[in-house]
Design an enzyme around this catalytic site. Structure first.
Site, PDB file in Angstrom:
ATOM      1  N   SER A 135       0.959  -0.931  -0.607  1.00 58.22           N
ATOM      2  CA  SER A 135      -0.078   0.395   0.335  1.00 58.22           C
ATOM      3  C   SER A 135       0.876   1.169  -0.230  1.00 58.22           C
ATOM      4  O   SER A 135       1.501   1.653  -0.759  1.00 58.22           O
ATOM      5  CB  SER A 135      -0.704   0.324   0.796  1.00 58.22           C
ATOM      6  N   TYR A 150      -5.313   8.089  -5.425  1.00 59.53           N
ATOM      7  CA  TYR A 150      -4.193   7.379  -5.360  1.00 59.53           C
ATOM      8  C   TYR A 150      -4.737   7.242  -4.375  1.00 59.53           C
ATOM      9  O   TYR A 150      -4.446   5.837  -4.253  1.00 59.53           O
ATOM     10  CB  TYR A 150      -3.064   7.850  -5.352  1.00 59.53           C
ATOM     11  N   LYS A 154      -5.040   2.822  -2.805  1.00 57.96           N
ATOM     12  CA  LYS A 154      -4.420   2.888  -1.758  1.00 57.96           C
ATOM     13  C   LYS A 154      -5.304   2.649   0.355  1.00 57.96           C
ATOM     14  O   LYS A 154      -5.048   1.289   0.974  1.00 57.96           O
ATOM     15  CB  LYS A 154      -3.207   3.049  -0.689  1.00 57.96           C
TER      16      LYS A 154
END
Length: 280
Positions: A135, A150, A154
């Site tokens: 991650s 983004y 994650k």
């Protein structure tokens, strides 16, 4: 030779490449994937006895299954999965198109899910294994202007891995979320960091963050990917590895800041927010 067989995606550069090189030097057997198998083979330079380079499309379930099966057939087993492939995406949420956002989720989330689904039948059958999902500290705290999508990908990796850890524990399988801070890899270069095609006037603070990441942070990150790889290898050898693995002093500081912020918010409204049950 070490007994465990590792399968690593996104292995032609950055943390993935450092991990492959460290593992091979230590005597492990490694299968590694990249979009371009020639680049991967050139970067690693190892022979066929303990290294299996694979060209694989993470978004093609049949191709992923083929890579997993090739690894198990070549080495006779499969022990540690590292979902490392992914890329960054920069742009304010208002700026990013649906296509840009979905493409980031496809690679960062659904690509890892494809690998997990195809690897688990083998790991369950042998009643052992370890899955590392890479991650980011941006998957634990989203306080990064311009990295909203983004971070969302994650955060999804964090959530699915926490659930995965509980689902596979009865089979003797472990799952670990790897949350690195800033490491000196190619992550902030054009090859690994996408940028929105639409820039809206007024998001000057997002452009400042964008410029800092592309021109100031890149090449000056404090984290050493070789040392990060060493930590992951040590964690994989632990009998009871953690679900959460933060990498880097900066990741620890940001995680502690997030935890403190959440506690403050909870305490601020605790009396009000917990008085929500039906009156008895």
């Amino acid at each position: 030779m070490k007994t465990k067989v590792w399968f690593i995606t996104g292995a032609s550069k950055g943390l993935g490449l450092a991990l492959v090189q460290k593992l091979l030097a230590a005597g492990y057997r490694v299968a590694a994937t990249s979009r371009n198998v020639a680049d991967l083979q050139k970067a690693v330079g190892a022979g066929p006895d303990n290294f299996l380079p694979l060209g694989m499309n993470l978004l093609d379930e049949a191709d992923v299954e083929k890579g997993i099966q090739q690894t198990a057939a070549h080495f006779g087993q499969l022990d540690v999965i590292v979902n490392n492939a992914g890329y960054g995406l920069l742009g304010a949420l208002e700026e990013l198109s649906d296509a840009e956002s979905r493409a980031n989720f496809d690679v960062n989330v659904f690509g890892s899910l494809n690998v997990i689904r195809k690897a688990l039948p083998i790991l369950r059958a042998q009643q052992s294994g370890h899955i590392f999902n890479v991650s980011s500290i941006g998957g634990f705290t989203g306080a990064f202007p311009g990295f909203g999508i983004y971070c969302a990908t994650k955060f999804a990796v964090q959530g699915l891995t926490e659930s995965l850890a509980t689902e596979v524990k009865p089979f003797g399988i472990h799952a670990t979320i790897v949350s690195p801070g800033y490491f000196r890899t190619s992550f902030l270069t054009d090859n690994s960091l996408g940028v929105t095609k639409t820039e809206i006037p007024g998001y000057g603070h997002v452009r400042e963050v964008q410029n800092a990441h592309q021109h100031s942070y890149n090449g000056n990150q404090a984290g050493d990917p070789d040392k990060a790889a060493d930590v992951m290898i040590q964690v994989a050898e632990q009998p009871e590895p953690p679900v959460h693995l933060f990498l880097g002093a900066d990741a620890y500081a940001l995680a502690e800041e997030k935890i403190s912020s959440v506690r403050k918010d909870m305490e601020q409204l605790k009396n009000l927010a917990t008085a929500t049950a039906y009156a008895v």
